[in-house]
Design an enzyme around this catalytic site. Structure first.
Site, short mmCIF file in Angstrom:
data_model
loop_
_atom_site.label_atom_id
_atom_site.label_comp_id
_atom_site.label_asym_id
_atom_site.label_seq_id
_atom_site.Cartn_x
_atom_site.Cartn_y
_atom_site.Cartn_z
N HIS A 32 12.68 -7.81 -11.44
CA HIS A 32 12.64 -6.79 -9.97
C HIS A 32 14.02 -6.58 -9.71
O HIS A 32 14.93 -7.19 -9.03
CB HIS A 32 12.06 -7.86 -8.83
CG HIS A 32 10.45 -8.19 -9.00
ND1 HIS A 32 10.26 -9.37 -9.90
CD2 HIS A 32 9.38 -7.77 -8.61
CE1 HIS A 32 8.92 -9.50 -9.98
NE2 HIS A 32 8.34 -8.59 -9.06
N HIS A 264 11.10 -1.58 -7.69
CA HIS A 264 10.74 -3.04 -7.15
C HIS A 264 10.56 -4.02 -8.22
O HIS A 264 10.86 -5.02 -8.34
CB HIS A 264 9.44 -2.90 -6.18
CG HIS A 264 9.03 -4.44 -5.86
ND1 HIS A 264 9.55 -5.27 -4.95
CD2 HIS A 264 7.93 -5.03 -6.24
CE1 HIS A 264 8.92 -6.30 -4.78
NE2 HIS A 264 7.86 -6.35 -5.88
N GLU A 403 -0.89 -24.94 10.45
CA GLU A 403 -1.13 -25.72 9.42
C GLU A 403 -0.14 -25.53 8.11
O GLU A 403 0.64 -26.23 7.43
CB GLU A 403 -2.31 -25.95 8.83
CG GLU A 403 -3.39 -26.51 9.76
CD GLU A 403 -3.76 -25.85 11.00
OE1 GLU A 403 -4.82 -26.56 11.53
OE2 GLU A 403 -3.73 -24.71 10.91
N HIS A 465 -16.24 -28.41 9.15
CA HIS A 465 -15.21 -29.51 9.48
C HIS A 465 -15.52 -30.40 8.36
O HIS A 465 -14.75 -31.52 8.52
CB HIS A 465 -15.59 -30.04 10.76
CG HIS A 465 -14.71 -29.11 11.84
ND1 HIS A 465 -14.93 -27.65 12.03
CD2 HIS A 465 -13.67 -29.31 12.61
CE1 HIS A 465 -14.41 -27.21 12.94
NE2 HIS A 465 -13.61 -27.83 13.27
#
Length: 660
Positions: A32, A264, A403, A465
């Site tokens: 890149h 890029h 999280e 869950h």
């Protein structure tokens, strides 16, 4: 306006970086070039502000520099070579080649001077927040009003892609809330992604976003040296975290390709590089060329860095409070032998999340560097460090419901050098943490993941869950140790072992109470990942289990004896660690002459490495009391016996406890 002599030199230094990066990508035919060429001017000015020692990359009080956009690695490696780190010209020329120290994306511990393994976009921003949090906590422990042993900055280079990733929002919102004033984020705003202009998928006002997150916001022309210099000077004196929005041109100086998304992720081509060098007054016939005066200017980092470190060492010696250096020494050299682990031998039963909470408190009480927290679940995870205060002066970290950022932030905290972190949530939400856990494993970061509510034992919350595939997923990660203790005592031994292993660990813990096992073991140790809890003479069958499934296996083994199935029972608190043992130990634990049934309330397919059959979860769970779910899905003494009899070719019959 004519350029000053200083800026003329800066431009020459920046062009040296640009063409080194272009040559690296061209020779590798991979990489890149666009971002390194666009960031070169910023990198040159940053070099003037950065405090670091190329001859000692581990100097504690150095400024940290994180490249969140890891694809800009040609820029990183060019700078490391130019500054005088142990990255040679041969290393630059072997970019992206087998066994080189210049891989496609930067890897901590692999290349001297690389602070963090980056690649997945946004991770580096959260890692930098972790560095800043570790710096703030450490400073509060060791600095005095008259002597600051910790007073460095954390810089992070990021791009449009990093800020589009959700993890960056999580991390930056927390950084602003905490007022991490020593964090400086440099945003390479070139408006380009792989598919084209960022406007095809992104239109938010980044400045307003960061203002709303309580950041100091500055905007500069990313190719104007004076503006960049002024921004860094102001950022270093800010009273809150700073983002410098630098408007840049991707592929700067790459002739007609300048500003194109085509720069890029692909080589520019020999003709473009040749013409670009020619236009900027560089010898277009030379590759990997560094003008002598440019190298001299960059290599000043060696002398300046060694002087800065010597001054810091002198500051330590002259610290007015002896306690400052003693506190720093305790953080740098944690004494795990001083931990007074709790004794659970008199507890008949206890959820492993509860025993784990007591263990965490024992560790934190003895080890000044041990800190951590939960994603808004501390009361459920049992992770509150009692009477130990809140960050930045105390040990309790409050991550909010973040999280993914929590995992990446604690990776940064772990690599800072003075802190050992844990983080916590429900096991099912580890899905949100997987990219960061993977980086922890790749980097061998000693980060402790506490995951409670480990199975269908979650009960009434239902299948959303109840983790099913998660144990298998994390056991499949190299360098990651998953612990699922069967009781409180095993949990203690698991932590004793984990603290000695420089790698990430996941503690998978029950919500429901588990009976405490007798302390005696018939063969082996927790520290080897698996051991025999109950050994039978002339055994012809083996049961393997972890966590809550171990007790019904012990009960089933007793009854199987009456059917002529002499059963060894093996506890597997750490499947990964057991895999690392030698064949002799494995054969002692899992007798190859026996038929083997593994039992675990998870997919558990990895047990086929040792087992002839696996009693695991083949569907998602359900919403009901835990006891009903264990019965419904077959994790009972009776069903284990039926499965064992089928495997052994023995007719099942009910055996009363009296006969057993």
């Amino acid at each position: 306006m004519p350029m000053t002599e200083q800026n003329i030199m800066r431009k020459k230094m920046a062009n040296t970086i640009r063409f080194l990066a272009a040559d690296m990508v061209q020779q590798a035919n991979s990489g890149h070039p666009g971002a390194p060429m666009g960031l070169a001017d910023i990198a040159v000015v940053l070099s003037e502000h950065l405090s670091h020692n190329p001859k000692n990359p581990k100097w504690l009080n150095r400024d940290r520099l994180v490249f969140s956009g890891g694809h800009a690695s040609p820029l990183i490696y060019s700078l490391l070579h130019l500054w005088g780190y142990d990255v040679s010209m041969d290393d630059l020329q072997n970019f992206r080649q087998l066994d080189s120290i210049t891989p496609g994306h930067p890897e901590y511990g692999h290349t001297p001077g690389v602070e963090m393994t980056t690649g997945p976009l946004g991770q580096g921003i959260a890692n930098a927040v972790g560095f800043a949090m570790a710096r703030a906590y450490t400073a509060n422990q060791v600095n005095s009003e008259t002597c600051a042993l910790i007073d460095h900055k954390i810089y992070c280079l990021c791009g449009d892609g990093d800020l589009q990733e959700g993890i960056s929002y999580e991390a930056c919102a927390l950084a602003g809330h905490l007022g991490l004033k020593d964090l400086i984020l440099i945003y390479d705003s070139n408006h380009i992604t792989i598919e084209g202009d960022t406007s095809i998928a992104w239109s938010e006002d980044v400045a307003k976003r960061f203002e709303a997150q309580k950041w100091n916001v500055m905007k500069v022309n990313g190719h104007c040296y004076n503006e960049i210099d002024k921004a860094f000077t102001e950022a270093k004196n800010a009273d809150k975290p700073t983002i410098i929005i630098a408007n840049t041109i991707i592929g700067r100086c790459a002739l007609d390709m300048e500003g194109s998304h085509e720069t890029h992720g692909a080589p520019l081509g020999e003709e473009v590089i040749y013409g670009s060098k020619q236009k900027e007054g560089f010898d277009s016939s030379k590759k990997f060329f560094i003008p002598e005066d440019v190298l001299i200017r960059f290599r000043c980092a060696v002398e300046e860095g060694e002087l800065a470190e010597k001054e810091w060492i002198h500051r330590q010696k002259e610290a007015p409070l002896v306690e400052q250096n003693e506190a720093l020494a305790r953080m740098l050299n944690p004494d795990f032998s001083s931990i007074e682990f709790p004794d659970f031998s008199n507890d008949k039963e206890m959820a492993t999340r509860d025993s784990n909470g007591k263990i965490l408190n024992a560790i934190a009480k003895a080890v000044p560097s041990f800190i951590g927290g939960s994603a808004d679940l501390a009361p459920s995870n049992k992770t509150e460090l009692k009477d130990m205060g809140d960050f930045p002066k105390g040990k309790n970290l409050h991550f909010g419901i973040r999280e993914h950022a929590m995992a990446a932030i604690t990776n940064g905290i772990a690599l800072y050098g003075t802190t050992i972190p844990f983080n916590a949530t429900f096991f099912v939400f580890s899905d949100y943490m997987k990219p960061s856990a993977r980086i922890a494993a790749l980097t061998k970061i000693q980060n402790f993941f506490v995951w409670t509510h480990d199975s269908i034992g979650v009960g009434e919350d239902g299948p959303t869950h109840e983790p099913i595939e998660h144990l298998s997923q994390f056991r499949a990660l190299p360098n990651f140790y998953v612990w699922r203790p069967a009781d409180a005592t095993e949990n203690v031994e698991a932590w004793r072992t984990a603290l000695q292993i420089k790698a990430p660990h996941g503690f998978v813990l029950s919500r429901q109470k588990l009976k405490t096992l007798k302390p005696e073991r018939d063969f082996g140790e927790v520290s080897k990942g698996a051991y025999i809890v109950k050994k039978r003479g002339n055994a012809n069958f083996t049961l393997m289990a972890s966590g809550s499934e171990l007790m019904p296996c012990l009960q089933a083994a007793c009854s199987l004896e009456a059917l002529g199935i002499r059963t060894n029972v093996v506890s597997v608190p750490c499947f990964d660690l057991f895999n690392e043992q030698d064949d002799t130990y494995k054969a002692e634990v899992v007798d190859p002459k026996t038929k083997v049934l593994a039992v675990e309330a998870a997919t558990a397919t990895e047990y086929y490495r040792y087992a002839d059959d696996v009693l695991g979860m083949e569907t998602f769970g359900a919403s009901a009391p835990a006891e009903q779910l264990f019965e419904k899905f077959g994790f009972t003494e009776e069903n284990i016996m039926r499965r064992a009899c089928k495997l052994m070719g023995v007719e099942y019959k009910d055996v009363s406890k009296e006969e057993c």
